[in-house]
Design an enzyme around this catalytic site. Structure first.
Site, mmCIF file in Angstrom:
data_model
loop_
_atom_site.group_PDB
_atom_site.id
_atom_site.type_symbol
_atom_site.label_atom_id
_atom_site.label_comp_id
_atom_site.label_asym_id
_atom_site.label_seq_id
_atom_site.Cartn_x
_atom_site.Cartn_y
_atom_site.Cartn_z
ATOM 1 N N ASN A 7 0.815 -1.131 0.057
ATOM 2 C CA ASN A 7 0.093 0.017 -0.082
ATOM 3 C C ASN A 7 1.001 1.130 -0.173
ATOM 4 O O ASN A 7 1.423 1.762 0.959
ATOM 5 C CB ASN A 7 -0.740 0.043 1.279
ATOM 6 N N ARG A 91 -2.796 -2.191 -3.090
ATOM 7 C CA ARG A 91 -3.734 -1.197 -3.165
ATOM 8 C C ARG A 91 -3.787 0.086 -4.114
ATOM 9 O O ARG A 91 -2.758 0.388 -4.144
ATOM 10 C CB ARG A 91 -3.828 -0.888 -1.699
ATOM 11 N N HIS A 180 -12.668 3.292 0.067
ATOM 12 C CA HIS A 180 -12.931 2.214 1.202
ATOM 13 C C HIS A 180 -13.555 1.015 0.819
ATOM 14 O O HIS A 180 -14.115 0.098 1.657
ATOM 15 C CB HIS A 180 -13.583 2.970 2.409
ATOM 16 N N HIS A 208 -17.527 2.633 7.928
ATOM 17 C CA HIS A 208 -16.226 2.724 8.146
ATOM 18 C C HIS A 208 -15.789 3.976 8.811
ATOM 19 O O HIS A 208 -15.679 4.981 7.995
ATOM 20 C CB HIS A 208 -15.326 2.418 6.851
ATOM 21 N N LEU A 209 -15.617 3.994 10.175
ATOM 22 C CA LEU A 209 -15.302 5.345 10.684
ATOM 23 C C LEU A 209 -14.055 5.265 11.293
ATOM 24 O O LEU A 209 -13.725 4.607 12.402
ATOM 25 C CB LEU A 209 -16.493 5.173 11.881
ATOM 26 N N GLY A 210 -12.967 6.038 10.644
ATOM 27 C CA GLY A 210 -11.773 6.022 11.282
ATOM 28 C C GLY A 210 -11.228 7.318 10.817
ATOM 29 O O GLY A 210 -11.943 8.312 11.250
ATOM 30 N N ARG A 241 -11.289 16.078 7.303
ATOM 31 C CA ARG A 241 -11.785 16.471 6.097
ATOM 32 C C ARG A 241 -13.361 16.930 6.499
ATOM 33 O O ARG A 241 -13.958 16.544 7.166
ATOM 34 C CB ARG A 241 -12.101 15.119 5.171
ATOM 35 N N ASN A 335 -13.353 0.821 18.044
ATOM 36 C CA ASN A 335 -13.069 1.011 19.467
ATOM 37 C C ASN A 335 -13.734 2.066 20.123
ATOM 38 O O ASN A 335 -13.592 1.990 21.508
ATOM 39 C CB ASN A 335 -11.731 1.760 19.384
ATOM 40 N N GLU A 384 -8.294 -4.902 5.450
ATOM 41 C CA GLU A 384 -8.209 -4.457 3.996
ATOM 42 C C GLU A 384 -6.850 -5.252 3.291
ATOM 43 O O GLU A 384 -7.083 -5.799 2.080
ATOM 44 C CB GLU A 384 -7.664 -3.021 3.737
#
Ligand code: ADP
Length: 398
Positions: A7, A91, A180, A208-210, A241, A335, A384
């Site tokens: 990646n 990736r 994602h 997908h919360l990162g 963002r 988390n 991933e």
């Protein structure tokens, strides 16, 4: 078969060597500051001591040479020779409309990835550098491209066309692509397994919360809508963002602050989101601590993040006939017990009920909804790299 997953970012490179026999990670690492002062590789062969080497690296090829050296090092490596690498999975961020699935890289594929640089100027160039460097270092090994956008190519027109003059889609390929995808695909497959359903029959809302965040509506195992758009800037409020906003704000601020398009883009990508709102941090752990100490703007940032997530979930509920489960993944989703709880609190109208005790979990596969909940809620840690390795294996064994 052993598969190397790569990646590449603009100045970084992450890698994992995975033994597909048991899907076990043999070694992994990170190269940072490629092309800048202080370049270093952090390598870890599982079961051995970690190794950090600081040495100048002018480009991605040099970085990959060091990766190969580390993997085969007699003392801290994982394999005896590079011949053990059966295939490489890369990736690649943007496949545009050219790729609805992963693909073995040949000249034509590489050309198509290069053609997509126009719509992904920040992301595709480092991915291309990684592919070219691997071709030189491992000339006889098959390489596969796995695209962040591919999973979302099943979206219907009504999800991907913007309310702009249609000619911008025709002339400049301006449309929603979504990102994602590798993560949404992985958690879709894993959630189907956990629910005991065929993946082609499962309806999900995957969150997908990162640092970067996106939500996807999955119908019969396929993406039918997602919150990121032409670029990974649209949708949720993220670490740095902005996500969705009134587009008229952009020319207004550019004029007021005398910003050119690149500077404005930088504000929207790097200085906005929960960092911009709070002025504290882009890291949700910092925000949760600051909020506990009554920092108003940190609490506000968390509220706005949560409200947007709930808004997208609500919107996707109306796009899906029925929903088997809502899935949480990535750094925050896996988390943050508090964030999952407050998002689900706001979904009571859909019969969603979280079980506080079950929700007391970090980073493991688990159903966290109560037995009475009309829609199940799951935590599924994403992977991933493993998804890339699986796609790679499937293609090279074909
Ligand atoms: P990336 O998009 O960089 O891959 P990740 O998926 O690793 O991001 O998510 C990183 C985010 O996860 C960070 O902003 C961090 O705040 C958040 N995070 C990690 N652990 C926790 C935790 N225990 N509680 C709340 N947030 C967490």
């Amino acid at each position: 078969m052993k598969i190397l997953v790569i990646n590449c970012g603009s100045s970084s490179l992450k890698y994992q060597l995975i033994d597909m026999e048991n899907e076990e990670v043999l070694a992994k690492g990170l190269v940072e500051r490629i092309g800048i002062e202080g370049a270093r590789i952090k390598h870890e062969t599982i079961g051995k001591d970690k190794k950090t080497i600081e040495t100048p690296m002018q480009d991605h090829k040099k970085a990959l040479e060091l990766v190969m050296d580390s993997l085969t090092n007699a003392e801290y490596g994982a394999i005896a020779s590079l011949d053990e690498i059966g295939a490489v999975g890369h990736r690649v961020v943007h496949g545009g409309e050219d790729f609805a699935d992963s693909v073995i890289i040949d000249e034509k594929v590489l050309k198509a990835i290069e053609d997509n640089v126009e719509i992904a100027p920040l992301h595709n160039p480092p991915n291309i550098m990684g592919i070219k460097a691997c071709e030189k270092l491992l000339p006889n090994v098959k390489q596969v491209a796995v695209f962040d956008t591919a999973f979302h190519q099943t979206m219907p027109e009504a999800s991907y066309i913007y309310a702009l003059p249609y000619e911008y889609y025709e002339k400049y390929k301006v449309r929603r692509y979504g990102f994602h995808g590798t993560s949404h695909k992985y958690i879709t497959n894993r959630a189907a397994e956990m629910l005991g359903k065929d993946v082609n029959e499962v309806n999900l809302i995957t969150c997908h919360l990162g640092n970067g965040s996106s939500i996807c509506a999955v119908e019969n195992g396929k993406s039918i809508d997602t919150s990121m758009g032409f670029t990974p800037l649209e949708g949720l409020a993220m670490g740095t963002r902005s996500g969705d906003l009134d587009p008229a704000i952009i020319p207004f601020i550019m004029e007021k602050e005398k910003l050119d398009p690149a500077e404005m883009n930088n504000v929207l990508n790097k200085k906005s989101g929960v960092l911009g709102i709070s002025g504290v941090s882009s890291d949700f752990r910092d925000l949760e601590s600051a909020s506990e100490e009554n920092n108003h703007r940190a609490s506000l940032a968390l509220d706005i993040f949560e409200k947007r997530v709930r808004g997208y979930i609500g919107s996707y509920m109306t796009e899906l006939d029925d929903v088997d489960a809502i899935i949480f993944t990535a750094g925050v989703g896996e988390n943050s017990i508090e964030m999952r709880e407050s998002i689900c609190e706001g979904l009571k109208i859909f019969g969603v009920e979280i079980d506080k005790e079950r929700n007391n979990v970090r980073g493991e596969d688990k159903v966290i909804s109560s037995d009475n909940s009309k829609i199940k809620v799951l935590v599924v840690p994403t992977n991933e790299e493993l998804m890339i390795a699986r796609d790679t294996q499937q293609l090279v064994e074909k």
